[in-house]
Design an enzyme around this catalytic site. Structure first.
Site, PDB file in Angstrom:
ATOM      1  N   CYS A   5       0.796  -1.218   0.000  1.00 10.03           N
ATOM      2  CA  CYS A   5       0.000   0.000   0.000  1.00 10.03           C
ATOM      3  C   CYS A   5       0.833   1.275   0.000  1.00 10.03           C
ATOM      4  CB  CYS A   5      -0.877   0.057   1.246  1.00 10.03           C
ATOM      5  SG  CYS A   5      -1.986  -1.334   1.387  1.00 10.03           S
ATOM      6  N   GLY A  32       1.170   0.008  -5.013  1.00 10.93           N
ATOM      7  CA  GLY A  32      -0.077  -0.758  -5.054  1.00 10.93           C
ATOM      8  C   GLY A  32      -0.799  -0.511  -6.350  1.00 10.93           C
ATOM      9  N   ASN A 106      -1.005   1.587   5.512  1.00 10.66           N
ATOM     10  CA  ASN A 106       0.097   0.822   4.940  1.00 10.66           C
ATOM     11  C   ASN A 106       0.741   0.059   6.080  1.00 10.66           C
ATOM     12  OD1 ASN A 106       3.413   1.694   3.687  1.00 10.66           O
ATOM     13  ND2 ASN A 106       2.250  -0.174   3.375  1.00 10.66           N
ATOM     14  N   GLY A 107       0.760  -1.275   5.964  1.00 10.31           N
ATOM     15  CA  GLY A 107       1.340  -2.093   7.023  1.00 10.31           C
ATOM     16  C   GLY A 107       0.432  -3.249   7.341  1.00 10.31           C
ATOM     17  N   CYS A 243      11.735  -1.079   7.886  1.00 17.78           N
ATOM     18  CA  CYS A 243      11.862  -2.159   6.892  1.00 17.78           C
ATOM     19  C   CYS A 243      13.042  -1.865   5.986  1.00 17.78           C
ATOM     20  CB  CYS A 243      10.581  -2.257   6.076  1.00 17.78           C
ATOM     21  SG  CYS A 243      10.737  -3.306   4.624  1.00 17.78           S
ATOM     22  N   TYR A 249      14.339  -2.095  -2.279  1.00 23.00           N
ATOM     23  CA  TYR A 249      13.456  -2.466  -3.383  1.00 23.00           C
ATOM     24  C   TYR A 249      12.186  -1.635  -3.503  1.00 23.00           C
ATOM     25  CZ  TYR A 249      10.351  -5.439  -6.199  1.00 23.00           C
ATOM     26  OH  TYR A 249       9.484  -5.904  -7.142  1.00 23.00           O
ATOM     27  N   SER A 290      15.208  -3.035 -11.448  1.00 26.07           N
ATOM     28  CA  SER A 290      15.474  -3.126 -10.009  1.00 26.07           C
ATOM     29  C   SER A 290      16.957  -3.142  -9.660  1.00 26.07           C
ATOM     30  CB  SER A 290      14.793  -4.368  -9.445  1.00 26.07           C
ATOM     31  OG  SER A 290      15.157  -5.500 -10.220  1.00 26.07           O
ATOM     32  N   ASP A 357      21.218  -7.898  -9.300  1.00 27.30           N
ATOM     33  CA  ASP A 357      19.806  -7.647  -8.971  1.00 27.30           C
ATOM     34  C   ASP A 357      19.705  -7.240  -7.504  1.00 27.30           C
ATOM     35  OD1 ASP A 357      17.137  -7.328  -9.417  1.00 27.30           O
ATOM     36  OD2 ASP A 357      16.726  -9.414  -9.928  1.00 27.30           O
ATOM     37  N   ASP A 358      18.531  -6.749  -7.134  1.00 25.00           N
ATOM     38  CA  ASP A 358      18.354  -6.292  -5.754  1.00 25.00           C
ATOM     39  C   ASP A 358      18.062  -7.439  -4.798  1.00 25.00           C
ATOM     40  OD1 ASP A 358      15.912  -6.823  -6.889  1.00 25.00           O
ATOM     41  OD2 ASP A 358      14.863  -5.189  -5.900  1.00 25.00           O
ATOM     42  N   CYS A 394       7.185 -12.195   4.955  1.00 22.12           N
ATOM     43  CA  CYS A 394       6.924 -10.923   5.634  1.00 22.12           C
ATOM     44  C   CYS A 394       5.501 -10.940   6.164  1.00 22.12           C
ATOM     45  CB  CYS A 394       7.093  -9.759   4.667  1.00 22.12           C
ATOM     46  SG  CYS A 394       6.687  -8.171   5.439  1.00 22.12           S
ATOM     47  N   CYS A 445      14.007  -3.695  10.763  1.00 26.72           N
ATOM     48  CA  CYS A 445      13.359  -4.990  10.629  1.00 26.72           C
ATOM     49  C   CYS A 445      14.164  -5.771   9.600  1.00 26.72           C
ATOM     50  CB  CYS A 445      11.918  -4.855  10.152  1.00 26.72           C
ATOM     51  SG  CYS A 445      11.147  -6.486   9.905  1.00 26.72           S
ATOM     52  N   CYS A 448      12.619 -10.969   7.251  1.00 34.58           N
ATOM     53  CA  CYS A 448      12.587 -11.895   6.113  1.00 34.58           C
ATOM     54  C   CYS A 448      13.970 -12.450   5.768  1.00 34.58           C
ATOM     55  CB  CYS A 448      11.960 -11.212   4.894  1.00 34.58           C
ATOM     56  SG  CYS A 448      12.725  -9.648   4.498  1.00 34.58           S
TER      57      CYS A 448
HETATM   58  S1  SF4 Z   1      10.012  -8.824   7.101  1.00 35.66           S
HETATM   59 FE1  SF4 Z   1      11.338  -8.010   5.442  1.00 35.66          FE
HETATM   60  S2  SF4 Z   1       9.951  -7.038   3.956  1.00 35.66           S
HETATM   61 FE2  SF4 Z   1       8.791  -7.371   5.860  1.00 35.66          FE
HETATM   62  S3  SF4 Z   1       8.987  -5.441   7.010  1.00 35.66           S
HETATM   63 FE3  SF4 Z   1      10.611  -6.765   7.720  1.00 35.66          FE
HETATM   64  S4  SF4 Z   1      12.388  -6.288   6.402  1.00 35.66           S
HETATM   65 FE4  SF4 Z   1      10.560  -5.451   5.405  1.00 35.66          FE
END
Ligand code: SF4
Length: 479
Positions: A5, A32, A106-107, A243, A249, A290, A357-358, A394, A445, A448
């Protein structure tokens, strides 16, 4: 991998907000593509238009003209797994005893079910499965008993997870960022008002000036006449959880996040990638679009280090394979790479190639790319990736993939290298990410790529003390 979002909120001095909101949503379209919506308020009532599809398809002159009022919020949304879900298109808007409310989110909350159950027990009826409606009901309930700022604070005390919100309560527009600041939200100034947006590129589109990021745990209240804003630091969390993938990305390269241009951050990540795993080849090329900034940083660092490598485009993207090209199955995803990318043989034939690539999610694209380059005559193919291996899903607002679909979830890097059939494969380390972004692990964060999340996600490990952040000062000051 898709951001779910983008949000925006605008308050102007008399001018209609609908068109600036519409232009902002265009600027946030990359966040989005499934639905787009705007809610405005003319001082008497809310006006709303929410529709499935891209921003350009969701609105026409007539429905923009009907969105009266100098205040409003907007939203673009990507669907959750399972496809189109009309009931979850936003902004979510509703009238309660406490007035009208519109919310754009968003979230992703991690305790939405628990809050929904509590509210249902109190008689609240829900029309969607989305967590945004949960926030709206909780806020509406709190508004019956408290003023706007205290009501928002009570809701922030109750909900847990990732959220950047723009909210409209009657004609007042608000912006709120979760106490750990997982998703971005910024504040900008226009000639005749103020704007809140997921990314600064939306502020640029309106010829505005970026003022700053909304701080984690902060509430911004825009004055209804566009004359200013108030800031309330409602919750002070001991750590943030930005994040890191926003920098890698999701965000537009021309946006500024945490004071740094995203394009520059990606080039620096590319330079780090060379430092960690550089290999001299005849040519360095990006995966369009990307990998472009990463590849340019990588090639620059390579040549500074004495390598004689050309930085060139080796893959051309078909820009007309649009969002309508839906790829729900693995077979179709494989075909999509051939439709989207065509190699430039003269850059590739008879040469050693580094392709940058990213990120790698499922590995399908990488496998296809290596095969494309091999067919185009590359002698060696080395893949470099500007982020660490994605090992876990995620839960915080990104439509990524399930654990079973992630190529790195159950394979070593050597195993992935063999699977994509590259001569070599290297990812960027987590330490390089923190260094390039000038952050500590505790600020980000990294769920992932570590499998440990900064929020208490059911069934998953956490990398920190996730007891609720301490409730901070409640301050009120215009700035
Ligand atoms: S899990 Fe990965 S994609 Fe999701 S918020 Fe955390 S760092 Fe970002």
């Amino acid at each position: 991998m898709h951001e779910k979002c983008g949000v925006v909120g605008i308050s102007l001095d008399g001018r209609e907000a609908a068109r600036p909101l519409y232009y902002s949503l265009y600027a946030l379209q990359h966040r989005g593509q499934e639905s787009a919506g705007i809610v405005t308020h003319d001082g008497f009532q809310q006006h709303e238009h929410v529709e499935m599809g891209l921003v350009g398809d969701a609105f026409d002159s007539d429905n923009l003209a009907a969105l009266n009022g100098p205040q409003g919020i907007g939203h673009v949304r990507y669907p959750t797994e399972g496809g189109v879900n009309e009931c979850c298109a936003q902004p979510f808007s509703v009238s309660f005893k406490s007035g009208s409310l519109g919310l754009a989110h968003n979230g992703n909350l991690v305790n939405a079910d628990e809050v929904r159950e509590d509210l249902a027990a109190l008689g609240h009826a829900f029309t969607s499965a989305g967590d945004t409606e949960v926030i709206a009901h909780d806020l509406a309930r709190n508004l019956l008993e408290a003023d706007l700022v205290r009501a928002v604070k009570s809701t922030m005390d109750r909900i847990h997870g990732s959220y950047s919100l723009t909210i409209m309560h009657d004609e007042t527009v608000l912006g709120v960022r979760d106490p750990q600041g997982n998703r971005p939200l910024c504040l900008g100034e226009l000639d005749d008002g103020y704007v809140l947006a997921s990314e600064s590129a939306a502020v640029d589109t309106l010829d505005g000036e970026l003022i700053r990021e909304v701080k984690p745990g902060e509430l911004i209240v825009l004055a209804p006449d566009g004359a200013g804003y108030d800031s309330y630091q409602l919750i002070d969390a001991p750590q943030t959880a930005h994040c890191f993938f926003e920098h890698v990305y999701f965000a537009r390269p021309d946006s500024i996040i945490d004071g740094e241009l995203v394009y520059d951050a990606r080039r620096e990540l590319g330079r780090q990638l060379w430092e960690e795993s550089g290999i001299e080849t005849d040519v360095v090329m990006p995966v369009p679009d990307s990998g472009r900034a990463f590849a340019s940083g990588y090639a620059e660092a390579a040549n500074e280090a004495g390598a004689e490598t050309e930085f060139a485009e080796g893959l051309m993207k078909n820009r007309y394979v649009g969002r309508t090209f839906i790829m729900p199955t693995q077979d179709e995803r494989e075909r999509a790479v051939r439709l989207k990318l065509n190699p430039i043989k003269s850059t590739i034939e008879g040469r050693s190639v580094t392709i940058v690539d990213d990120s790698i999610v499922r590995g399908t694209t990488s496998t296809q790319l290596v095969s494309l380059l091999r067919d185009a005559g590359a002698e060696e193919i080395h893949m470099r990736v500007g982020s660490p291996p994605i090992v876990a899903p995620c839960y915080l607002g990104i439509d990524m993939a399930s654990r079973e679909e992630l190529i790195a979830a159950d394979r070593t890097i050597d195993g992935i290298e063999a699977e994509i059939e590259a001569e070599s494969l290297s990812y960027l380390s987590i330490d390089a990410i923190t260094e390039a972004l000038n952050r500590t692990r505790a600020d980000l964060c990294l769920g992932c790529v570590t499998g440990e999340y900064p929020y208490d996600v059911e069934g998953e490990a956490t990398d920190r003390d996730v007891t609720r952040p301490s409730v901070g000062r409640e301050t009120s000051h215009g700035d």
